[in-house]
Design an enzyme around this catalytic site. Structure first.
Site: not given
Length: 459
Positions: A35, A150
């Site tokens: 990615g 997060d």
């Protein structure tokens, strides 16, 4: 599924997918790309002994920035220090390389976000197991003096041996005042604790808040509804969470996780008792143990170590993570006539003389974007959010959102000693401006450092 959600799995054979790939990163032979994001690229690679690893490589143009390297070294140190059953191990790193990189063990498996899309909500037993695993992971993180900041379904891998918490890209040492500076919100709207959304100092209780929101999502709901990031953040600060999708037996636990006051939230250790109460009596053996008989020494070949495979999601910490020096001059400290004062309305003019502020032109072609790379500056009544979807300005009278395809340029400048001015110019000729007052000059300086790097990811 292997690799981040949405990443091309490739064939791993070294065929056409190898076009443009580096042959080796450090001691690791690259097989394919997993990615790419605003801050760099993630590759699947193998050690000389055949171990699969995911190598996160920073963009070369960021490597010359001292602030970036500081943040990257902090990320490596944070990730190396965290152990436990439910986190991703770091196996190697080189923060001093021309393009700094970080290698983690590779874990096959879908993210929780993908699993919920394909299989639907979890039942109460599944939610309790997931909650306990995440509580153990947070306990390991917090014991190292860190905050993940997060936690969300996209950062949780549902591995065969249980959930793994990934991406310490924005986890920071609590004692580091620069890396946990107030006034900038890190994380993902909808999972941000109120203190994060307001840009205040955060601790481990913010991760507990996110855990509660994750379990609401795993129940099939959304703690703070849908809509714009600004709306999600407003509701997380001012409105009660929506727990209608949560099984009755878990609502009190998740309500406590999602308390507005950090002091009212349980600790990860307390959550373990709430998710899986330890009510079983001590177990005694039903068969007497055989006496121990000394045995002759034997040479035993140990099995290979159990690898806790994992991969990092698409690269990129959130919220202005690696700010370089300001691009261009900071301006003369004054706006043009469209802004009447430090807190004037959004106008239709421009800031100061032409060319006096840093300018970022909108992209002319599509480029890979990373939803985790964003800048968010929040004050009592105003906010600026810049992320993969575009630019959003929050004011006393409402929010304005501009997708990147509508944006011609973004300008920013220091206005006076402690104010940040941002101008968004649209392709249709409209110009929108906002001024955010920082509490300190150092905060304005941090905004001015962080803004250009995040803009560079998208424009």
């Amino acid at each position: 599924m292997h690799g981040p959600d949405g990443a091309d799995a490739g064939d791993g054979t070294g065929g056409p997918d190898r076009a443009g790939l580096p042959a080796r990163i450090g001691a690791y032979a690259v097989e394919r790309e997993l990615g790419a994001g605003g801050m760099g690229t993630v590759y699947l690679a193998r050690s000389r002994g055949g171990r699969a690893v995911a190598v996160k490589v920073a963009r070369p143009e960021l490597a010359g920035d001292a602030h970036f390297r500081e943040r990257f070294r902090a990320e490596v140190a944070a990730a190396r220090s965290v152990g436990g059953f439910h986190t991703a191990p770091v196996v190697d790193a080189d923060p001093e390389a021309p393009a700094p990189w970080l290698a983690t063990a590779y874990i096959p498996g879908p993210t929780l976000a993908r699993l919920l899309e394909t299989e639907g909500p979890r039942d109460e037993a599944g939610l309790r197991g997931l909650g306990a695993a995440l509580a153990e992971a947070l306990d390991a993180i917090h014991r190292c003096g860190l905050v993940h900041r997060d936690l969300k379904p996209g950062n949780i891998i549902m591995a065969p041996d249980g959930p793994r918490v990934l991406d310490f890209g924005i986890a920071r040492a609590l004692e580091s005042t620069r890396l946990t500076a107030t006034g900038v919100a890190f994380g993902t709207p909808g999972f941000l604790a109120p203190e994060q959304a307001l840009g205040q100092e955060v601790g481990g209780a913010a991760d507990v808040f996110a855990l509660g929101a994750v379990l609401v999502a795993a129940s099939g709901g959304s703690a703070f509804g849908g809509g714009t990031p600004m709306g999600l953040m407003y509701r997380s600060v001012h409105e009660a969470p929506d727990l209608t999708a949560v099984p009755d037996g878990l609502r009190p636990v998740l309500a406590s996780c999602l308390a507005k006051d950090p002091a009212e939230r349980p600790t990860p250790a307390q959550l373990l008792d709430l998710f899986v109460p330890d009510t079983a009596p001590p177990q005694t053996p039903t068969v007497p143990a055989a006496p121990v008989v000394p045995a002759a020494p034997a040479v035993v070949t140990p099995p290979p170590p159990a690898y806790a495979p994992s991969y990092p999601p698409a690269y990129g910490p959130a919220a202005g993570a690696f700010g370089p020096p300001v691009h261009g001059a900071a301006g003369d400290g004054a706006y043009g006539p469209a802004v009447a004062g430090a807190h004037g309305p959004i106008g239709a003019g421009s800031y100061g003389p032409a060319g006096a502020v840093p300018l970022h032109q909108a992209p002319t072609a599509a480029a890979p974007l990373d939803d985790d790379v964003s800048f968010l500056a929040v004050t009592a009544h105003r906010s600026v959010l810049i992320d993969a979807s575009g630019v959003a300005l929050g004011t006393e009278t409402g929010d304005l959102e501009f997708p990147w395809q509508a944006v011609a340029a973004v300008e920013y400048a220091a206005v006076g000693p402690k104010d940040l001015g941002v101008t968004v110019r649209l392709h249709n000729g409209a110009v929108h401006q906002i001024v955010l007052p920082a509490r300190r000059r150092s905060k304005l300086r941090e905004w001015m450092e962080d803004l250009p790097l995040v803009l560079d990811c998208y424009v």
